[in-house]
Design a protein around this motif. Structure first.
Motif, PDB file in Angstrom:
ATOM      1  N   MET A   1     -68.717 -57.518 -94.776  1.00 49.49           N
ATOM      2  CA  MET A   1     -68.610 -57.232 -93.345  1.00 49.49           C
ATOM      3  C   MET A   1     -69.606 -58.107 -92.585  1.00 49.49           C
ATOM      4  N   SER A   2     -69.109 -58.920 -91.663  1.00 52.78           N
ATOM      5  CA  SER A   2     -70.008 -59.749 -90.865  1.00 52.78           C
ATOM      6  C   SER A   2     -70.627 -58.902 -89.757  1.00 52.78           C
ATOM      7  N   LYS A   3     -71.935 -59.014 -89.608  1.00 54.90           N
ATOM      8  CA  LYS A   3     -72.660 -58.221 -88.616  1.00 54.90           C
ATOM      9  C   LYS A   3     -72.734 -58.959 -87.293  1.00 54.90           C
ATOM     10  N   ARG A   4     -72.657 -58.210 -86.213  1.00 55.30           N
ATOM     11  CA  ARG A   4     -72.874 -58.757 -84.882  1.00 55.30           C
ATOM     12  C   ARG A   4     -74.224 -58.254 -84.385  1.00 55.30           C
ATOM     13  N   ASN A   5     -74.837 -59.007 -83.527  1.00 54.05           N
ATOM     14  CA  ASN A   5     -76.033 -58.501 -82.866  1.00 54.05           C
ATOM     15  C   ASN A   5     -75.597 -57.789 -81.593  1.00 54.05           C
ATOM     16  N   ALA A   6     -74.913 -56.671 -81.781  1.00 55.43           N
ATOM     17  CA  ALA A   6     -74.351 -55.941 -80.643  1.00 55.43           C
ATOM     18  C   ALA A   6     -74.100 -54.494 -81.045  1.00 55.43           C
ATOM     19  N   THR A   7     -74.162 -53.627 -80.058  1.00 58.05           N
ATOM     20  CA  THR A   7     -73.929 -52.200 -80.266  1.00 58.05           C
ATOM     21  C   THR A   7     -72.684 -51.755 -79.508  1.00 58.05           C
ATOM     22  N   ALA A   8     -71.937 -50.865 -80.125  1.00 57.89           N
ATOM     23  CA  ALA A   8     -70.847 -50.141 -79.457  1.00 57.89           C
ATOM     24  C   ALA A   8     -71.232 -48.672 -79.421  1.00 57.89           C
ATOM     25  N   ALA A   9     -71.262 -48.088 -78.239  1.00 53.55           N
ATOM     26  CA  ALA A   9     -71.599 -46.676 -78.069  1.00 53.55           C
ATOM     27  C   ALA A   9     -70.318 -45.880 -77.868  1.00 53.55           C
ATOM     28  N   VAL A  10     -70.195 -44.795 -78.611  1.00 50.75           N
ATOM     29  CA  VAL A  10     -69.042 -43.901 -78.480  1.00 50.75           C
ATOM     30  C   VAL A  10     -69.566 -42.550 -78.014  1.00 50.75           C
ATOM     31  N   ILE A  11     -69.257 -42.205 -76.788  1.00 48.66           N
ATOM     32  CA  ILE A  11     -69.685 -40.930 -76.206  1.00 48.66           C
ATOM     33  C   ILE A  11     -68.498 -39.971 -76.274  1.00 48.66           C
ATOM     34  N   GLY A  12     -68.644 -38.947 -77.089  1.00 45.49           N
ATOM     35  CA  GLY A  12     -67.528 -38.077 -77.409  1.00 45.49           C
ATOM     36  C   GLY A  12     -66.928 -38.502 -78.738  1.00 45.49           C
ATOM     37  N   ALA A  13     -67.792 -38.613 -79.754  1.00 39.78           N
ATOM     38  CA  ALA A  13     -67.354 -39.085 -81.074  1.00 39.78           C
ATOM     39  C   ALA A  13     -66.867 -37.904 -81.902  1.00 39.78           C
ATOM     40  N   GLY A  14     -65.738 -37.361 -81.499  1.00 41.64           N
ATOM     41  CA  GLY A  14     -65.175 -36.210 -82.194  1.00 41.64           C
ATOM     42  C   GLY A  14     -64.589 -36.589 -83.540  1.00 41.64           C
ATOM     43  N   ASP A  15     -64.007 -35.615 -84.219  1.00 40.03           N
ATOM     44  CA  ASP A  15     -63.550 -35.812 -85.591  1.00 40.03           C
ATOM     45  C   ASP A  15     -62.347 -36.745 -85.700  1.00 40.03           C
ATOM     46  N   PHE A  16     -61.656 -36.989 -84.611  1.00 42.00           N
ATOM     47  CA  PHE A  16     -60.396 -37.719 -84.710  1.00 42.00           C
ATOM     48  C   PHE A  16     -60.460 -39.039 -83.940  1.00 42.00           C
ATOM     49  N   ILE A  17     -60.167 -39.028 -82.637  1.00 41.98           N
ATOM     50  CA  ILE A  17     -60.146 -40.291 -81.889  1.00 41.98           C
ATOM     51  C   ILE A  17     -61.514 -40.958 -81.894  1.00 41.98           C
ATOM     52  N   GLY A  18     -62.553 -40.203 -81.543  1.00 41.56           N
ATOM     53  CA  GLY A  18     -63.885 -40.793 -81.468  1.00 41.56           C
ATOM     54  C   GLY A  18     -64.339 -41.364 -82.792  1.00 41.56           C
ATOM     55  N   ALA A  19     -64.072 -40.645 -83.867  1.00 49.23           N
ATOM     56  CA  ALA A  19     -64.461 -41.118 -85.199  1.00 49.23           C
ATOM     57  C   ALA A  19     -63.716 -42.395 -85.562  1.00 49.23           C
ATOM     58  N   GLU A  20     -62.446 -42.457 -85.242  1.00 52.41           N
ATOM     59  CA  GLU A  20     -61.674 -43.655 -85.574  1.00 52.41           C
ATOM     60  C   GLU A  20     -62.139 -44.862 -84.754  1.00 52.41           C
ATOM     61  N   ILE A  21     -62.497 -44.638 -83.495  1.00 48.56           N
ATOM     62  CA  ILE A  21     -63.046 -45.731 -82.685  1.00 48.56           C
ATOM     63  C   ILE A  21     -64.331 -46.248 -83.320  1.00 48.56           C
ATOM     64  N   ALA A  22     -65.202 -45.320 -83.707  1.00 45.52           N
ATOM     65  CA  ALA A  22     -66.468 -45.712 -84.331  1.00 45.52           C
ATOM     66  C   ALA A  22     -66.222 -46.504 -85.605  1.00 45.52           C
ATOM     67  N   LYS A  23     -65.287 -46.033 -86.433  1.00 45.18           N
ATOM     68  CA  LYS A  23     -65.012 -46.722 -87.696  1.00 45.18           C
ATOM     69  C   LYS A  23     -64.430 -48.117 -87.460  1.00 45.18           C
TER      70      LYS A  23
END
Length: 245
Positions: A1-23
């Motif tokens: 996995m290539s790393k970026r020098n960047a952050t993605a914030a997920v506000i509302g990281a629930g078990d379904f949509i939020g978790a999949e966005i984070a993944k």
């Protein structure tokens, strides 16, 4: 996995949509800051992302509290520049108008609209000095249509869409992509499955393609992120092929 020098914030990281966005964003090399009301519930997500070699920081977060939102996004930005902020807090309730209490109406507005304003404003505050970023908001059918029993939810979602639209017009010329994703569908979660069975009877789940997998929502956000600035969209609607609309 290539790393970026960047952050993605997920506000509302629930078990379904939020978790999949984070993944999804973790798999693309972003550091993830994931927040939800009860941060302990993020443990399975942390385990899964870390097992895949990703970087995730999980926090308890009440998105209705200004100081908590500011601290959460500031910490994310200090870890690595905040490049993506996705607001995914849900507040879907259905009450007949006479059963919609003052408390319910206000709470739903705080969760689905006011907290989105806080998240968007604070993300913009961090992104503007760098001259770029992405702020995305999760919408629903109720963002565009006030259905029976949805006075509280629809008014809040209408409001969130207005906040997002105003931000897009102001921040787009400053190289910050603000977008609103309308999910016109039931998303394939256990809660939605039970509601469909109760409302539509025992055959309600016979066609699995009528519910949207949470991973499809995550992919839609990734497509938004990849859009070139010469062809940004403010709003997209996604729905399964068989959804009536």
């Amino acid at each position: 996995m290539s790393k970026r020098n960047a952050t993605a914030a997920v506000i509302g990281a629930g078990d379904f949509i939020g978790a999949e966005i984070a993944k999804k964003f973790a798999a693309e090399g972003f550091s993830i800051f994931a927040g939800r009301r009860n941060g302990d519930k993020l443990a399975p997500l942390v385990q899964e992302i870390e097992a895949a070699g990703g970087d995730i920081h999980a926090r308890s977060l009440d998105a209705r509290k200004e100081d908590e939102v500011i601290a959460f996004l500031n910490d994310a930005d200090k870890h690595a520049p905040l490049e993506v902020c996705i607001f995914n807090v849900g507040a879907n309730v259905n009450f007949p108008i006479l059963d919609t209490t003052e408390r319910v109406f206000r709470k739903v507005w705080e969760m689905a609209c006011y907290s989105g304003f806080l998240a968007g404003r604070e993300a913009a505050r961090l992104m503007l000095p760098r001259g770029g970023g992405n702020i995305f908001f999760t919408g629903a059918t109720a963002s565009l249509r006030g259905g029976s029993g949805y006075a509280a939810f629809a008014s809040a979602k209408f409001g969130l869409r207005a906040v997002a639209q105003a931000m897009a017009r102001e921040l787009g010329p400053k190289n910050i992509h603000v977008a609103h994703l309308v999910i016109d569908s039931g998303v394939d979660t256990e809660w939605v499955r039970q509601r469909r069975l109760e409302a539509l009877g025992p055959n309600a789940l016979d066609n699995p393609d009528l519910l949207m997998p949470p991973s499809s929502v995550a992919n839609a956000y990734w497509q938004l992120y990849q859009q070139p600035k010469s062809a940004w969209t403010f709003e997209i609607e996604i729905r399964p092929f068989g959804e009536k609309w």
